[in-house]
Design an enzyme around this catalytic site. Sequence first.
Site, PDB file in Angstrom:
ATOM      1  CG  ASP A  96      35.984  28.980 103.584  1.00 48.96           C
ATOM      2  OD1 ASP A  96      36.850  29.443 104.335  1.00 48.96           O
ATOM      3  OD2 ASP A  96      34.853  29.476 103.454  1.00 48.96           O
TER       4      ASP A  96
ATOM      5  CG  HIS B 163      32.625  33.663  97.230  1.00 47.05           C
ATOM      6  ND1 HIS B 163      32.230  34.974  97.178  1.00 47.05           N
ATOM      7  CD2 HIS B 163      33.225  33.481  98.431  1.00 47.05           C
ATOM      8  CE1 HIS B 163      32.586  35.566  98.309  1.00 47.05           C
ATOM      9  NE2 HIS B 163      33.192  34.690  99.086  1.00 47.05           N
TER      10      HIS B 163
HETATM   11  N1  ACO Z   1      28.033  22.579  94.644  1.00 50.06           N
HETATM   12  C1  ACO Z   1      27.123  22.287  93.697  1.00 50.06           C
HETATM   13  N2  ACO Z   1      26.334  23.190  93.098  1.00 50.06           N
HETATM   14  C2  ACO Z   1      26.459  24.472  93.501  1.00 50.06           C
HETATM   15  C3  ACO Z   1      27.388  24.865  94.492  1.00 50.06           C
HETATM   16  C4  ACO Z   1      28.194  23.859  95.067  1.00 50.06           C
HETATM   17  N3  ACO Z   1      29.094  24.163  96.019  1.00 50.06           N
HETATM   18  N4  ACO Z   1      27.294  26.189  94.676  1.00 50.06           N
HETATM   19  C5  ACO Z   1      26.341  26.629  93.854  1.00 50.06           C
HETATM   20  N5  ACO Z   1      25.838  25.597  93.137  1.00 50.06           N
HETATM   21  C6  ACO Z   1      24.832  25.664  92.075  1.00 50.06           C
HETATM   22  C7  ACO Z   1      23.442  25.884  92.630  1.00 50.06           C
HETATM   23  O1  ACO Z   1      22.790  24.665  92.896  1.00 50.06           O
HETATM   24  C8  ACO Z   1      22.793  26.669  91.522  1.00 50.06           C
HETATM   25  O2  ACO Z   1      22.470  25.762  90.492  1.00 50.06           O
HETATM   26  P1  ACO Z   1      21.156  26.004  89.566  1.00 50.06           P
HETATM   27  O3  ACO Z   1      21.447  27.279  88.825  1.00 50.06           O
HETATM   28  O4  ACO Z   1      21.105  24.795  88.712  1.00 50.06           O
HETATM   29  O5  ACO Z   1      20.007  26.152  90.507  1.00 50.06           O
HETATM   30  C9  ACO Z   1      23.911  27.554  91.007  1.00 50.06           C
HETATM   31  O6  ACO Z   1      25.137  26.835  91.308  1.00 50.06           O
HETATM   32  C10 ACO Z   1      23.977  28.924  91.652  1.00 50.06           C
HETATM   33  O7  ACO Z   1      23.968  28.735  93.069  1.00 50.06           O
HETATM   34  P2  ACO Z   1      23.491  29.825  94.116  1.00 50.06           P
HETATM   35  O8  ACO Z   1      23.213  29.168  95.423  1.00 50.06           O
HETATM   36  O9  ACO Z   1      22.426  30.670  93.525  1.00 50.06           O
HETATM   37  O10 ACO Z   1      24.787  30.719  94.226  1.00 50.06           O
HETATM   38  P3  ACO Z   1      25.090  31.708  95.373  1.00 50.06           P
HETATM   39  O11 ACO Z   1      26.026  32.711  94.811  1.00 50.06           O
HETATM   40  O12 ACO Z   1      23.860  32.217  96.005  1.00 50.06           O
HETATM   41  O13 ACO Z   1      25.798  30.775  96.461  1.00 50.06           O
HETATM   42  C11 ACO Z   1      27.364  29.839  97.947  1.00 50.06           C
HETATM   43  C12 ACO Z   1      27.074  30.920  96.895  1.00 50.06           C
HETATM   44  C13 ACO Z   1      26.364  29.938  99.103  1.00 50.06           C
HETATM   45  C14 ACO Z   1      28.754  30.090  98.520  1.00 50.06           C
HETATM   46  C15 ACO Z   1      27.274  28.455  97.255  1.00 50.06           C
HETATM   47  O14 ACO Z   1      28.145  28.413  96.155  1.00 50.06           O
HETATM   48  C16 ACO Z   1      27.580  27.305  98.222  1.00 50.06           C
HETATM   49  O15 ACO Z   1      26.682  26.865  98.932  1.00 50.06           O
HETATM   50  N6  ACO Z   1      28.853  26.821  98.263  1.00 50.06           N
HETATM   51  C17 ACO Z   1      29.227  25.771  99.159  1.00 50.06           C
HETATM   52  C18 ACO Z   1      29.459  26.330 100.538  1.00 50.06           C
HETATM   53  C19 ACO Z   1      30.759  27.122 100.645  1.00 50.06           C
HETATM   54  O16 ACO Z   1      31.815  26.702 100.207  1.00 50.06           O
HETATM   55  N7  ACO Z   1      30.659  28.289 101.295  1.00 50.06           N
HETATM   56  C20 ACO Z   1      31.828  29.164 101.524  1.00 50.06           C
HETATM   57  C21 ACO Z   1      31.695  30.459 100.815  1.00 50.06           C
HETATM   58  S1  ACO Z   1      33.235  31.335 100.928  1.00 50.06           S
HETATM   59  C22 ACO Z   1      33.279  32.155 102.410  1.00 50.06           C
HETATM   60  O17 ACO Z   1      32.322  32.284 103.086  1.00 50.06           O
HETATM   61  C23 ACO Z   1      34.612  32.718 102.869  1.00 50.06           C
END
Ligand code: ACO
Length: 431
Positions: A366, A308
């Site tokens: 979610d 998140h």
């Molecule tokens: N699966 C695998 N790896 C992940 C995931 C995931 N779901 N989420 C983040 N990471 C990793 C990234 O690849 C990154 O790795 P790195 O440091 O090696 O490059 C690290 O974790 C940080 O990720 P960011 O994208 O920078 O984190 P951010 O806070 O920007 O992203 C987000 C948050 C968009 C929600 C992300 O976690 C994601 O895409 N999750 C899956 C989609 C999801 O469930 N969305 C719902 C959000 S809740 C809502 O809207 C109510």
Amino acid sequence: MSKDTITLTDNTTGKQIELPILRGTKGAPTVDVRSLYKELGYFTYDPGFMSTASCRSAITFIDGAKGILMYRGYPIEVLAEHSNYLEVCFLLLNGELPTREELNEFTSIIQDHTMLHEALQNFYNGFRHDAHPMAIMVGIVGALSAFYQDSTDVHDARHREISAFRMIAKMPTIAAWSYKYSMGQPFVYPKANLSYTENFLHMMFAVPTEEYTPNPLFVKALDLILTLHADHEQNASTSTVRLTGSSEANPFAAVAAGIASLWGPAHGGANEAVIRMLEEITATGDIQPFIDRAKDRDDSFRLMGFGHRVYKNYDPRAKLIREICHQLVNELGTEKMPLLSTAMELEKVATEDEYFIQRKLYPNVDFYSGIILSAMGIPMNMFTVIFALARTVGWISHWNEMMQDPESRIGRPRQLYVGKDTRDYIPIDQR
Ligand code: ACO
């Protein structure tokens, strides 16, 4: 540098300014940059508002590192246990929990406003039979301003209040009818003797040919989902509502804009993506390849429902929703919730894996909400609609707060222009 200012030095000119530091009740201190352009001639650059507070707000507080979510100072766990959605609506709108009398009055006002103008049915009938219910929602909510023009003076507190009542009351009817239309079933009118959540399920699933009594556990689970989604401070859709409303657009138009923003898969559409992923994993029967793909930097695949932007700890809403998932599986049996065991197994594997631990990736709200909604028989294309229904009160509360804030101004971000410099116009036959 004094305690409550930050000194900024322009290294090109040597000019210095003191910027005030604003401190809220909780959360990060905030540098007031309003004088920056006037004093030094600079804008700030912050795509996605990663470090920018766009407003002051007294509605919702999130501490992502600690996994805290509070509405008006009440932790979400307390509200989930002791309150219900309609009481939470009152709290978000008014800032205080209602007395019994106030809640009775509020409930009866909401019940009085649940019907839609009959002519709105023509709007539904104008959509293609396979229209996405979110497309219908955007259209119908936007059209409300053409039907309820007597409450669109945004400077009149009474108008704002009536609009709020109307939207909270009518949203379940609008949402359920978008489903009925897509199913080719007759619209079911709201009933005043049902609770807010029962009424929505009634309008979704009742048919003229037989009686419908909603399962009390479904009512409890849905009420919890609505409560957990009621507000989440300055997210994309809420900021959209504020920005739209900042031009003094009417609240129906502002909320329609919020619905459009919520529709995006990066915002309200994630629980649909979770279900698709869980179905795929369940079909293959092997979790490990999906974990491996999620960890592979060369693969864009992510575990949906994990991570998140704000929560870098267990999403407090996910904990609450997980509990009700277990109550549902006890009552319905695993065969009615085939994806739950895959979800639990996935959660266990992922939360014990170094990759997810290091990056603080926990299941978000979610991850479980789609499983609950599916178990109730709610189709995937209605998940975001239910999110919109729940979030309506949050949108209106923020809009109302903004309209009463003397510091509010029309939202008008600046930009860093990277286009062409001034150039000569070349007549068309010389180009
Ligand atoms: N699966 C695998 N790896 C992940 C995931 C995931 N779901 N989420 C983040 N990471 C990793 C990234 O690849 C990154 O790795 P790195 O440091 O090696 O490059 C690290 O974790 C940080 O990720 P960011 O994208 O920078 O984190 P951010 O806070 O920007 O992203 C987000 C948050 C968009 C929600 C992300 O976690 C994601 O895409 N999750 C899956 C989609 C999801 O469930 N969305 C719902 C959000 S809740 C809502 O809207 C109510």
